[in-house]
Enzyme design. Structure first.
Site, PDB file in Angstrom:
ATOM      1  N   CYS A  65       0.826  -1.018  -0.095  1.00 37.13           N
ATOM      2  CA  CYS A  65       0.030  -0.076  -0.028  1.00 37.13           C
ATOM      3  C   CYS A  65       0.965   1.306  -0.148  1.00 37.13           C
ATOM      4  CB  CYS A  65      -0.802  -0.070   1.359  1.00 37.13           C
ATOM      5  SG  CYS A  65       0.020   0.079   2.861  1.00 37.13           S
ATOM      6  N   ALA A  68       3.271   1.316   2.710  1.00 36.35           N
ATOM      7  CA  ALA A  68       4.466   0.550   2.574  1.00 36.35           C
ATOM      8  C   ALA A  68       5.352   1.386   1.522  1.00 36.35           C
ATOM      9  CB  ALA A  68       4.036  -0.734   1.988  1.00 36.35           C
ATOM     10  N   ARG A  99      12.715  -5.438   4.934  1.00 36.81           N
ATOM     11  CA  ARG A  99      13.170  -5.222   3.515  1.00 36.81           C
ATOM     12  C   ARG A  99      14.621  -5.432   3.351  1.00 36.81           C
ATOM     13  NH1 ARG A  99      10.121  -3.070  -0.544  1.00 36.81           N
ATOM     14  NH2 ARG A  99       7.877  -2.894  -0.030  1.00 36.81           N
ATOM     15  N   HIS A 198       5.663   6.207  -2.668  1.00 31.78           N
ATOM     16  CA  HIS A 198       6.916   6.692  -3.095  1.00 31.78           C
ATOM     17  C   HIS A 198       6.757   8.338  -3.548  1.00 31.78           C
ATOM     18  CE1 HIS A 198       7.621   2.423  -4.894  1.00 31.78           C
ATOM     19  NE2 HIS A 198       7.631   2.411  -3.544  1.00 31.78           N
TER      20      HIS A 198
END
Ligand code: SF4
Length: 286
Positions: A65, A68, A99, A198
């Site tokens: 999402c 994230a 990650r 982002h």
């Protein structure tokens, strides 16, 4: 390896064969992702597959999402800042250090990547708002980890739904702690995947780091000697240390990497980025 070129009609038949087993609606959707290149007019061929569109359940539906995208990719790896997962505990827990974006430093002193900070929203916070709690958390963070260089507020879904004013808290706390406190409106329901996270996160770097009206972020940069070879690596979040390899190659050809983000990055490097002569963008496939 040889490539067999099919006549257009025959290629169309192959496409039909691929999509015929889908239900009607899914078939219509999948057809848009497959295209036939016309050898005579290759430039006229539409670009496929389609990206930045909503997933269909059952077909490539494993996507993150917006939260994230911001927490895991853009802001989370900036190691000397503390990133609060603002909302219920689950989003923060499941995005906690999963990650493998490597960094060097001393945890709790000048790096915070493997720690998880969350406002742990309860029903009461959803009903009455979480701004006071957020203020308190930032004060506690300052008391417990005074060497942090700044704080980001990574909004989870409920924050946008109940309309908490995280920007007001960020402005007030930036002044109080004299460090950047960055509100990120990356609630998970925005956009079709983590990609929008982002974008939103990068916009906050522009608006709250490069052009922060509350604190003079320039003070957080380092003096770097002016050079035509100063460059920045942008867009590699150092999964398994890959950004370190890119950096080494660039330095081996005598370029001066003065900023690397977000993987193993620092606030100082973010601040220094506009001073470089070239930004080397890394393409990350998600
Ligand atoms: S979609 Fe919303 S609730 Fe789910 S992980 Fe993302 S921010 Fe959290």
């Amino acid at each position: 390896m040889t490539t067999e070129v099919l006549p257009k009609e025959e290629a169309q038949g192959v496409v039909e064969e691929i999509v015929q087993s889908y239900p009607k609606k899914a078939k219509k959707d999948r057809e848009k992702h497959i295209n036939i290149v016309d050898e005579n007019f290759p430039k006229d061929t539409k670009c496929v597959p389609k990206s930045n569109v909503k997933s269909r359940p059952g077909v490539m539906s494993v996507r993150g999402c917006a939260y994230a995208g911001s927490k895991g990719v853009v802001w989370g790896p900036v190691k000397d800042m503390i990133h609060i997962s603002h909302g219920p505990v689950g989003c923060g827990y499941y995005s906690w250090s999963g990650r493998r974006n490597y960094y060097v430093g001393h945890t709790g002193i000048n790096t915070f990547g493997t720690m998880d900070f969350t406002s742990d929203f309860q029903e009461r916070d959803v009903v009455f708002g979480g701004d006071k709690k957020l203020t308190k958390i930032i004060e506690e963070i300052e008391m417990l980890f005074p060497l942090n260089k700044g704080i980001t507020i990574q909004s989870e879904c409920p924050i946008g739904l109940i309309g908490d004013d995280i920007e007001a808290v960020a402005r007030q706390m930036s002044k109080q702690v004299n460090k950047p406190v960055v509100p990120v409106r990356c609630e998970g329901f925005r956009g079709v995947s983590q990609s929008l996270g982002h974008h939103i996160a990068n916009d906050t770097i522009r608006d709250w780091i490069f052009e922060n009206k509350q604190v003079n972020t320039k003070e957080f940069g380092q003096d770097i000697p002016d050079s035509p070879y100063n460059i920045a690596i942008i867009g590699d979040y150092n999964i398994g240390g890959d950004a370190w390899t890119s950096r080494k190659i660039l330095e081996d050809i005598s370029l001066n990497v003065v900023a690397q983000w977000s993987g193993d990055g620092t606030l100082s490097e973010l601040v220094n980025t506009p001073k470089v002569k070239l930004n080397d963008y890394t393409v990350t496939v998600l």
